[in-house]
Design a protein around this motif. Structure first.
Motif, PDB file in Angstrom:
ATOM      1  N   HIS A  42      49.140 -35.376  -5.042  1.00 21.47           N
ATOM      2  CA  HIS A  42      49.268 -36.697  -4.428  1.00 21.47           C
ATOM      3  C   HIS A  42      50.687 -37.256  -4.587  1.00 21.47           C
ATOM      4  O   HIS A  42      50.905 -38.454  -4.410  1.00 21.47           O
ATOM      5  N   LYS A  43      51.626 -36.374  -4.939  1.00 19.26           N
ATOM      6  CA  LYS A  43      53.048 -36.727  -5.055  1.00 19.26           C
ATOM      7  C   LYS A  43      53.306 -37.803  -6.110  1.00 19.26           C
ATOM      8  O   LYS A  43      54.245 -38.585  -5.997  1.00 19.26           O
ATOM      9  N   ARG A  44      52.474 -37.808  -7.144  1.00 20.05           N
ATOM     10  CA  ARG A  44      52.710 -38.687  -8.283  1.00 20.05           C
ATOM     11  C   ARG A  44      53.417 -37.855  -9.351  1.00 20.05           C
ATOM     12  O   ARG A  44      52.811 -37.413 -10.331  1.00 20.05           O
ATOM     13  N   TYR A  45      54.703 -37.651  -9.125  1.00 17.45           N
ATOM     14  CA  TYR A  45      55.440 -36.659  -9.910  1.00 17.45           C
ATOM     15  C   TYR A  45      55.652 -37.099 -11.351  1.00 17.45           C
ATOM     16  O   TYR A  45      55.636 -36.257 -12.261  1.00 17.45           O
ATOM     17  N   LEU A  46      55.862 -38.392 -11.587  1.00 13.78           N
ATOM     18  CA  LEU A  46      56.086 -38.846 -12.952  1.00 13.78           C
ATOM     19  C   LEU A  46      54.848 -38.615 -13.808  1.00 13.78           C
ATOM     20  O   LEU A  46      54.929 -38.022 -14.895  1.00 13.78           O
ATOM     21  N   THR A  47      53.694 -39.067 -13.322  1.00 13.95           N
ATOM     22  CA  THR A  47      52.450 -38.836 -14.066  1.00 13.95           C
ATOM     23  C   THR A  47      52.145 -37.343 -14.159  1.00 13.95           C
ATOM     24  O   THR A  47      51.677 -36.849 -15.191  1.00 13.95           O
ATOM     25  N   GLY A  48      52.434 -36.613 -13.074  1.00 15.89           N
ATOM     26  CA  GLY A  48      52.213 -35.168 -13.089  1.00 15.89           C
ATOM     27  C   GLY A  48      53.059 -34.474 -14.129  1.00 15.89           C
ATOM     28  O   GLY A  48      52.593 -33.558 -14.832  1.00 15.89           O
ATOM     29  N   ALA A  49      54.326 -34.887 -14.259  1.00 21.39           N
ATOM     30  CA  ALA A  49      55.203 -34.274 -15.265  1.00 21.39           C
ATOM     31  C   ALA A  49      54.715 -34.576 -16.672  1.00 21.39           C
ATOM     32  O   ALA A  49      54.731 -33.708 -17.561  1.00 21.39           O
ATOM     33  N   GLN A  50      54.265 -35.807 -16.904  1.00 21.14           N
ATOM     34  CA  GLN A  50      53.726 -36.157 -18.219  1.00 21.14           C
ATOM     35  C   GLN A  50      52.499 -35.308 -18.560  1.00 21.14           C
ATOM     36  O   GLN A  50      52.332 -34.871 -19.703  1.00 21.14           O
ATOM     37  N   CYS A  51      51.647 -35.077 -17.562  1.00 17.09           N
ATOM     38  CA  CYS A  51      50.460 -34.235 -17.788  1.00 17.09           C
ATOM     39  C   CYS A  51      50.858 -32.783 -18.016  1.00 17.09           C
ATOM     40  O   CYS A  51      50.244 -32.086 -18.834  1.00 17.09           O
ATOM     41  N   GLU A 108      51.515 -28.369 -22.022  1.00 16.13           N
ATOM     42  CA  GLU A 108      52.445 -27.380 -22.575  1.00 16.13           C
ATOM     43  C   GLU A 108      52.968 -26.419 -21.521  1.00 16.13           C
ATOM     44  O   GLU A 108      53.298 -25.275 -21.800  1.00 16.13           O
ATOM     45  N   GLN A 109      53.054 -26.917 -20.291  1.00 17.13           N
ATOM     46  CA  GLN A 109      53.626 -26.139 -19.188  1.00 17.13           C
ATOM     47  C   GLN A 109      55.086 -26.574 -19.024  1.00 17.13           C
ATOM     48  O   GLN A 109      55.451 -27.311 -18.118  1.00 17.13           O
ATOM     49  N   TRP A 110      55.925 -26.094 -19.933  1.00 14.19           N
ATOM     50  CA  TRP A 110      57.301 -26.579 -20.019  1.00 14.19           C
ATOM     51  C   TRP A 110      58.101 -26.248 -18.762  1.00 14.19           C
ATOM     52  O   TRP A 110      58.857 -27.104 -18.261  1.00 14.19           O
ATOM     53  N   ASN A 111      57.979 -25.030 -18.269  1.00 16.08           N
ATOM     54  CA  ASN A 111      58.756 -24.637 -17.092  1.00 16.08           C
ATOM     55  C   ASN A 111      58.401 -25.484 -15.878  1.00 16.08           C
ATOM     56  O   ASN A 111      59.279 -25.975 -15.156  1.00 16.08           O
ATOM     57  N   GLU A 112      57.103 -25.660 -15.646  1.00 17.31           N
ATOM     58  CA  GLU A 112      56.672 -26.437 -14.493  1.00 17.31           C
ATOM     59  C   GLU A 112      57.087 -27.901 -14.627  1.00 17.31           C
ATOM     60  O   GLU A 112      57.502 -28.532 -13.653  1.00 17.31           O
ATOM     61  N   ALA A 113      56.956 -28.435 -15.838  1.00 18.79           N
ATOM     62  CA  ALA A 113      57.360 -29.822 -16.060  1.00 18.79           C
ATOM     63  C   ALA A 113      58.854 -29.992 -15.800  1.00 18.79           C
ATOM     64  O   ALA A 113      59.289 -30.983 -15.192  1.00 18.79           O
ATOM     65  N   HIS A 114      59.646 -29.010 -16.251  1.00 19.24           N
ATOM     66  CA  HIS A 114      61.095 -29.094 -16.040  1.00 19.24           C
ATOM     67  C   HIS A 114      61.437 -29.074 -14.555  1.00 19.24           C
ATOM     68  O   HIS A 114      62.292 -29.848 -14.083  1.00 19.24           O
ATOM     69  N   LYS A 115      60.759 -28.245 -13.799  1.00 21.59           N
ATOM     70  CA  LYS A 115      61.032 -28.165 -12.363  1.00 21.59           C
ATOM     71  C   LYS A 115      60.683 -29.473 -11.655  1.00 21.59           C
ATOM     72  O   LYS A 115      61.417 -29.933 -10.779  1.00 21.59           O
ATOM     73  N   VAL A 116      59.550 -30.065 -12.041  1.00 24.77           N
ATOM     74  CA  VAL A 116      59.154 -31.331 -11.413  1.00 24.77           C
ATOM     75  C   VAL A 116      60.161 -32.428 -11.736  1.00 24.77           C
ATOM     76  O   VAL A 116      60.569 -33.204 -10.861  1.00 24.77           O
ATOM     77  N   ILE A 117      60.586 -32.500 -13.004  1.00 26.56           N
ATOM     78  CA  ILE A 117      61.568 -33.518 -13.398  1.00 26.56           C
ATOM     79  C   ILE A 117      62.884 -33.298 -12.654  1.00 26.56           C
ATOM     80  O   ILE A 117      63.505 -34.250 -12.160  1.00 26.56           O
ATOM     81  N   LEU A 118      63.292 -32.053 -12.567  1.00 24.81           N
ATOM     82  CA  LEU A 118      64.578 -31.729 -11.952  1.00 24.81           C
ATOM     83  C   LEU A 118      64.592 -32.063 -10.465  1.00 24.81           C
ATOM     84  O   LEU A 118      65.593 -32.554  -9.937  1.00 24.81           O
ATOM     85  N   GLU A 120      62.861 -30.299 -24.671  1.00 26.77           N
ATOM     86  CA  GLU A 120      63.898 -29.749 -25.551  1.00 26.77           C
ATOM     87  C   GLU A 120      63.303 -29.285 -26.871  1.00 26.77           C
ATOM     88  O   GLU A 120      63.749 -28.280 -27.451  1.00 26.77           O
ATOM     89  N   ARG A 121      62.288 -30.018 -27.366  1.00 29.10           N
ATOM     90  CA  ARG A 121      61.659 -29.619 -28.630  1.00 29.10           C
ATOM     91  C   ARG A 121      61.073 -28.222 -28.543  1.00 29.10           C
ATOM     92  O   ARG A 121      60.976 -27.505 -29.543  1.00 29.10           O
ATOM     93  N   TYR A 122      60.655 -27.841 -27.342  1.00 28.65           N
ATOM     94  CA  TYR A 122      60.056 -26.513 -27.148  1.00 28.65           C
ATOM     95  C   TYR A 122      60.930 -25.668 -26.228  1.00 28.65           C
ATOM     96  O   TYR A 122      60.425 -24.861 -25.453  1.00 28.65           O
ATOM     97  N   SER A 123      62.254 -25.896 -26.310  1.00 29.09           N
ATOM     98  CA  SER A 123      63.160 -25.170 -25.410  1.00 29.09           C
ATOM     99  C   SER A 123      63.074 -23.672 -25.622  1.00 29.09           C
ATOM    100  O   SER A 123      63.372 -22.887 -24.714  1.00 29.09           O
ATOM    101  N   GLY A 124      62.656 -23.266 -26.822  1.00 29.07           N
ATOM    102  CA  GLY A 124      62.488 -21.831 -27.058  1.00 29.07           C
ATOM    103  C   GLY A 124      61.366 -21.241 -26.239  1.00 29.07           C
ATOM    104  O   GLY A 124      61.368 -20.051 -25.916  1.00 29.07           O
ATOM    105  N   GLU A 125      60.362 -22.087 -25.877  1.00 27.00           N
ATOM    106  CA  GLU A 125      59.243 -21.630 -25.064  1.00 27.00           C
ATOM    107  C   GLU A 125      59.471 -21.902 -23.586  1.00 27.00           C
ATOM    108  O   GLU A 125      58.674 -21.479 -22.750  1.00 27.00           O
ATOM    109  N   CYS A 126      60.527 -22.639 -23.267  1.00 30.91           N
ATOM    110  CA  CYS A 126      60.845 -22.928 -21.869  1.00 30.91           C
ATOM    111  C   CYS A 126      61.756 -21.830 -21.352  1.00 30.91           C
ATOM    112  O   CYS A 126      62.948 -21.767 -21.699  1.00 30.91           O
ATOM    113  N   SER A 127      61.211 -20.935 -20.562  1.00 27.65           N
ATOM    114  CA  SER A 127      61.968 -19.778 -20.073  1.00 27.65           C
ATOM    115  C   SER A 127      62.644 -20.043 -18.737  1.00 27.65           C
ATOM    116  O   SER A 127      63.167 -19.115 -18.124  1.00 27.65           O
ATOM    117  N   ASP A 128      62.650 -21.288 -18.305  1.00 25.43           N
ATOM    118  CA  ASP A 128      63.290 -21.618 -17.037  1.00 25.43           C
ATOM    119  C   ASP A 128      64.799 -21.408 -17.171  1.00 25.43           C
ATOM    120  O   ASP A 128      65.455 -22.051 -18.011  1.00 25.43           O
TER     121      ASP A 128
END
Length: 502
Positions: free
Chosen positions: A302-311, A316-326, A361-369
């Motif tokens: 529904h294009k609610r990207y801010l709430t989607g990124a928080q979820c 713990e989907q760091w890569n996907e969250a980073h892409k949405v924020i970016l 950033e706290r889990y940047s080791g697990e963020c493979s983006d």
């Protein structure tokens, strides 16, 4: 007295012995009351002989019909009683009860009682055990009352011990929805019966009751349609590997179950409450990250990207969250006037954006983006300096005690080195941009480059007073490499030249 005796008969057909005795006494039928009080004694044989004598002498033709039916019932002639009582002929439970209580001498096994009752049904001398919605004349072999099916099941397991097969698939017939409803999609009672029967020691190994997958899924769908989607998840949790093809692994079945559960959560994400989340996690043991993932899918769709990124961060989907924020949050936050689509929900303040990026950033080791170092990390450092540097400059300009002034200048030196490193990162980001790079991203990079150029000059100007200012060529190198408009670059270089003459 005739009506009273008729009522006595009704009591007896329901095995209400004491009320029947009391009513017979009220009707002054004291001998009858004595017979009723001892229906399973040798007196039954004496009464049978008496009935034969009455029939031979023709006395039965002059007797009260209800009284005669009482005598026949006490003798065990239940077929005759049913045939003489139209109401009894419509009630299969009472007909079965007559065979259970009066037909045979105790003790008699349930198997023998069922055989006696079924024989009477086939002869038309007892009501068939049809479900409530089927008339006594329109029955079929498949749909029988649930109580009757349970009696059959108990008789089979009780008299013959644990069973491994049955020609009529008796166990499946017990959980047949047609036993209690004319709605073929109503699996409510069937599912609850199954969950109780499957834990019985004699039934756990029976092949035709092992985890009917369709039953779980069908009842879950029924509950969801009725608005009870949380309980539909509870039902789906009962799916196990038993009953599936041996070629399917436990992992495949678990995946199927999880996808079904989380698709339900996703469909109802718009109405989920904190209490429901608490119940799902604490009582049903649904992992919170998986709930957040389902919620993220809903909000992103529904294009609610801010709430989607928080979820996504909660999932713990760091890569996907980073892409949405970016792609959907950071550009609008840095360039708020660029949001012409009306998606105000995706515009956030710098503090919230920093909070989101800090979690990643706290889990940047697990963020493979691969774009984290030249994407989210750059935004985070830029926002951090943007927050610290203006405040530091104000403190120095307002004047500080000598000891605090020295400490502030030391912090300014550290910030200058951070700005120079950030300048290198932004320069790398600008170099990787191509004609396919989104316009908004390119504008953000340019905006940050312009601000960083100003920071470089402000910090160097401040450090000139300490004698620790970086060399002119070093500042010139950064300003020259930053991806900014040529005219703005020229204005910055002119400022650098002015600093040289100080």
């Amino acid at each position: 007295a005739g009506d009273g005796i008729k009522a006595v008969l009704q009591y007896l057909t329901a095995k209400k012995i004491i009320p029947a005795v009391k009513l017979a006494q009220e009707c002054r039928a004291f001998r009858l009351a004595t017979l009723i009080a001892q229906p399973w004694t040798p007196a039954k044989r004496i009464l049978e002989e008496q009935l034969i004598q009455w029939q031979d002498s023709g006395a039965v033709d002059k007797m009260n019909k209800s009284l005669l039916s009482v005598y026949k019932l006490l003798c065990g002639d239940v077929e005759a009683v049913v045939s003489e009582s139209p109401d009894l002929a419509k009630d299969w439970l009472r007909c079965f009860g007559l065979h259970l209580w009066y037909k045979n001498d105790a003790p008699t096994s349930l198997t023998e009682i069922l055989y006696s009752y079924n024989t009477a049904v086939q002869a038309g001398k007892a009501a068939a055990p049809n479900p409530p919605y089927i008339s006594n004349t329109a029955g079929n072999e498949r749909d029988k009352d649930t109580l009757y099916r349970l009696l059959q099941l108990y008789a089979t397991t009780g008299s013959r011990g644990p069973i491994t097969s049955h020609p009529d698939n008796l166990l499946l017939s017990v959980i047949n929805p047609g036993n209690y409803t004319d709605d073929p999609l109503d699996f409510s009672l069937a599912w609850h019966l199954y969950t109780m029967l499957r834990v019985h020691p004699d039934l756990r190994t029976v092949t035709d009751i092992r985890n009917p997958f369709i039953l779980h899924v069908s009842y879950a769908a029924q509950l969801e349609i009725c608005g009870q989607w949380v309980w539909s998840i509870y039902v789906l949790l009962h799916i196990s590997a038993e009953g599936f093809d041996s070629n399917r692994s436990q992992w495949d079945i678990q995946t199927i179950k999880e996808e079904a559960i989380f698709s339900i959560i996703e469909r109802h994400a718009h109405e989920i409450t904190d209490e429901q989340v608490e119940y799902l996690t604490s009582q049903l043991r649904i992992p919170l990250p998986r709930i957040n993932l389902a919620l993220a899918r809903y909000h992103l769709s529904h294009k609610r990207y801010l709430t989607g990124a928080q979820c996504l961060i909660g999932a713990e989907q760091w890569n996907e969250a980073h892409k949405v924020i970016l792609n959907h949050i950071a550009p609008f936050s840095l360039l708020p006037n660029s949001n012409t689509s009306g998606e105000q929900e995706n515009v956030t303040d710098a503090q919230t954006l920093m909070s989101l990026l800090s979690e990643i950033e706290r889990y940047s080791g697990e963020c493979s983006d691969p774009y984290w170092s030249t994407g989210g990390n750059v935004y985070l450092e830029y926002l951090s300096i943007h927050q610290e540097l203006p405040q530091l400059l104000r403190e120095i300009q307002q004047g500080l005690p000598d000891q605090e002034q020295g400490f502030a200048l030391q912090r300014a030196s550290e910030l200058l080195h951070r700005v120079m490193r950030l300048s290198d990162d932004v320069e790398k980001w600008g170099r990787k941009n191509t004609k396919n790079t989104p316009l908004l991203e390119s504008v953000c990079v340019t905006e940050m480059a312009c601000v960083i150029g100003q920071w470089l000059l402000r910090c160097r100007e401040l450090m000139l007073t300490t004698g620790n200012a970086p060399e002119f060529n070093e500042i010139l190198k950064h300003i020259t490499a930053l991806p900014m408009p040529p005219d703005y670059r020229l204005s910055l270089l002119a400022s650098v030249e002015d600093q040289l003459h100080l």
